[in-house]
Enzyme design. Structure first.
Site, PDB file in Angstrom:
ATOM      1  N   LYS A 218       0.722  -1.339  -0.109  1.00 12.17           N
ATOM      2  CA  LYS A 218       0.058  -0.012  -0.011  1.00 12.17           C
ATOM      3  C   LYS A 218       0.815   1.161   0.101  1.00 12.17           C
ATOM      4  O   LYS A 218       2.115   1.128   0.243  1.00 12.17           O
ATOM      5  CB  LYS A 218      -0.836  -0.098   1.120  1.00 12.17           C
ATOM      6  CG  LYS A 218      -1.801  -1.206   1.230  1.00 12.17           C
ATOM      7  CD  LYS A 218      -2.717  -1.279  -0.171  1.00 12.17           C
ATOM      8  CE  LYS A 218      -3.764  -2.386   0.151  1.00 12.17           C
ATOM      9  NZ  LYS A 218      -3.355  -3.805  -0.217  1.00 12.17           N
TER      10      LYS A 218
HETATM   11  C1  LIG Z   1      -9.361  -2.508  -1.603  1.00 16.47           C
HETATM   12  C2  LIG Z   1      -8.973  -3.234  -0.422  1.00 16.47           C
HETATM   13  N1  LIG Z   1      -9.520  -3.715   0.601  1.00 16.47           N
HETATM   14  C3  LIG Z   1      -8.955  -4.209   1.692  1.00 16.47           C
HETATM   15  C4  LIG Z   1      -7.728  -4.514   1.908  1.00 16.47           C
HETATM   16  C5  LIG Z   1      -7.460  -5.554   3.020  1.00 16.47           C
HETATM   17  O1  LIG Z   1      -6.208  -4.779   3.340  1.00 16.47           O
HETATM   18  P1  LIG Z   1      -5.006  -5.876   4.121  1.00 16.47           P
HETATM   19  O2  LIG Z   1      -4.263  -6.639   3.597  1.00 16.47           O
HETATM   20  O3  LIG Z   1      -4.339  -4.709   4.932  1.00 16.47           O
HETATM   21  O4  LIG Z   1      -5.984  -6.726   5.106  1.00 16.47           O
HETATM   22  C6  LIG Z   1      -7.053  -4.455   0.414  1.00 16.47           C
HETATM   23  C7  LIG Z   1      -5.701  -5.128   0.419  1.00 16.47           C
HETATM   24  O5  LIG Z   1      -5.081  -5.586  -0.420  1.00 16.47           O
HETATM   25  C8  LIG Z   1      -7.590  -3.692  -0.537  1.00 16.47           C
HETATM   26  O6  LIG Z   1      -6.837  -3.619  -1.823  1.00 16.47           O
END
Ligand SMILES: Cc1ncc(COP(=O)(O)O)c(C=O)c1O
Length: 442
Positions: A218
């Site tokens: 991210k």
């Molecule tokens: C649009 C979106 N929502 C939620 C998430 C979930 O994040 P995490 O990987 O920190 O759990 C991601 C991660 O790739 C994402 O791209």
């Protein structure tokens, strides 16, 4: 008989050997060793090591010996930067979504509208919260289509989860108007747009709650991590209860319930102090990064003459100067043409890719979410799909339930933008796009 200590006699145990710090210099050295270090960096680290205290860091955000933990500070700094009242650090974007749904009262018998193009977590956490995900179409902005949201609202709808996908901002004004009209909660998934903007206000601060991810891919990263933000005290307190095994609110961890609805059993999504420290450093850098990303995205866009004279259909920006600037995207007339254009762009050195390849398992488009399409659940009762509180008509889950979404995704070419590009890099990327567009899309 010896006099008891309780009666003024000598204590049997004067002093026990203290435990060594659980996490000390050895662990710190291991973490530092993850970086290939210059002489200057090593000198800086030596200065820090010279100030060594035998105590070692306190790794748990609560019961902090200094009163305020590093995670507390990261939350305050997030609030200042994002202009929100409350921020809760959590250990992932998925945790952020889950805590936000629970805080907003999403649960049995309810539906949440999510886009068919997002990382699976946006929809999976709806099911984990024991509600029904209703999958909506995206439009030519590659974000959720407000018209389809309106079409999919039922008496069971509790919330909408717009996702600012790949740095593109959703049409928040239209979405909030629909939400207000139908009295729905809005939970923004900003996991792919940390620090981005929409019409002069940060993404994540438009709806009732904003959810952020700091995983390794991210814009901000602490390895794993996330944040939930809101301006509503009760939503914050409920998210906090859920994220800390129902240990509930601070400063008094053991207080009785102050407001009805703040005390319930939860899970453990706490962020550690190590990750909190990294988040603080990332918060200091994010604005510069977003500024450069948006500037470079706009440079590349402005350099694409094909937009005007070759009929290249650019993905629509809901705020051309906003979003997070990580990508530009355009559509080709057919899936086959999309494949050819991507190959040609890659050969030119343009960092291009597609979004959709049916043959590749990918959790970013709904037709691969077999967990939901086939209503897979961890126990045989089939909750939430068989929930007796659910009085609606289950969505007709199928791989082709959102044809418009699949059509856009199949025809999308994405070009990733980097914050570190120079104007010359941007011009070269635009030139590559123009060259390929002229050859393939005339
Ligand atoms: C649009 C979106 N929502 C939620 C998430 C979930 O994040 P995490 O990987 O920190 O759990 C991601 C991660 O790739 C994402 O791209």
């Amino acid at each position: 008989m010896q006099t008891l200590a309780i009666n003024g006699g000598p204590r049997a145990v004067e002093k026990l050997t203290p435990e060594p710090p659980k996490v000390g210099l050895e662990e710190l050295a291991e973490i530092i060793d993850l970086w290939p270090l210059s002489h200057e960096a090593k000198a800086g680290i030596n200065r820090i090591l010279d100030a060594e205290s035998p105590a070692g860091p306190h790794m748990f955000r609560y019961y902090h010996p200094d009163g305020e933990s590093v995670v507390d500070k990261a939350e305050q700094e997030f609030c200042e930067l994002f202009g929100c009242t409350y921020a809760l650090a959590v250990n992932s974007g998925t945790s952020a979504l889950m805590a936000a749904y629970v805080a907003c009262g999403v649960g049995p018998g309810m539906e949440v509208i999510v886009p068919g193009y997002t990382f699976f977590a946006t929809a999976a956490t709806v099911v984990a919260a024991r509600a029904i995900p209703v999958i909506a179409e995206i439009d030519d902005s590659l974000t959720i289509d407000p018209d389809d949201i309106a079409d999919k609202i039922t008496p069971q709808t509790k919330a909408i989860a717009p996702v600012h996908m790949a740095g593109f901002a959703c049409d928040m004004e239209a979405i909030l108007e629909i939400a207000r009209e139908h009295d729905l909660m809005v939970i923004e998934d900003c996991c792919q747009a940390d620090g981005g903007w929409y019409k002069g206000k940060r993404l994540g601060t438009w709806g009732d709650m904003g959810c952020f991810s700091f995983d390794a891919y991210k814009l901000m990263s602490s390895g794993e991590g996330g944040m939930v933000c809101t301006d509503d005290e009760m939503l914050y307190v409920r998210a906090q209860s859920w994220h800390d095994t129902a240990a509930c609110w601070r400063p008094d961890r053991y207080a009785r319930e102050r407001m009805e609805g703040e005390l319930f059993c939860g899970e453990n999504y706490r962020l550690s102090e190590v990750q909190g420290a990294i988040v603080r450093a990332q918060l200091r850098k994010i604005d510069q990064k977003i500024k450069h990303l948006i500037a470079n995205r706009n440079r590349v866009r402005d350099g694409i003459s094909a937009d005007e004279f070759l009929g290249l259909q650019m993905a629509r920006d809901n705020d051309p100067d906003g979003g997070a600037g990580t990508d530009i995207a355009f559509f080709c007339p057919t899936a086959e043409k999309t494949r050819q254009v991507i190959e040609a762009l890659q050969a030119e050195g343009v960092p291009a890719g597609g979004i959709y390849d049916q043959s590749v398992r990918d959790w970013h488009h709904y037709d691969h979410w077999e967990h939901i399409l086939e209503q897979k659940t961890p126990t045989t009762e089939g909750c939430p799909y068989t929930c007796p509180y659910y009085e609606g008509q289950l969505p007709d889950y199928s791989e082709d339930m959102c044809p418009k979404t699949l059509d856009y995704l199949r025809r999308t070419v994405r070009v990733s933008i980097s914050a570190s590009w120079t104007p010359q890099d941007c011009a070269a990327v635009s030139a590559g796009i123009n060259k390929v567009a002229a050859a393939f899309l005339l």
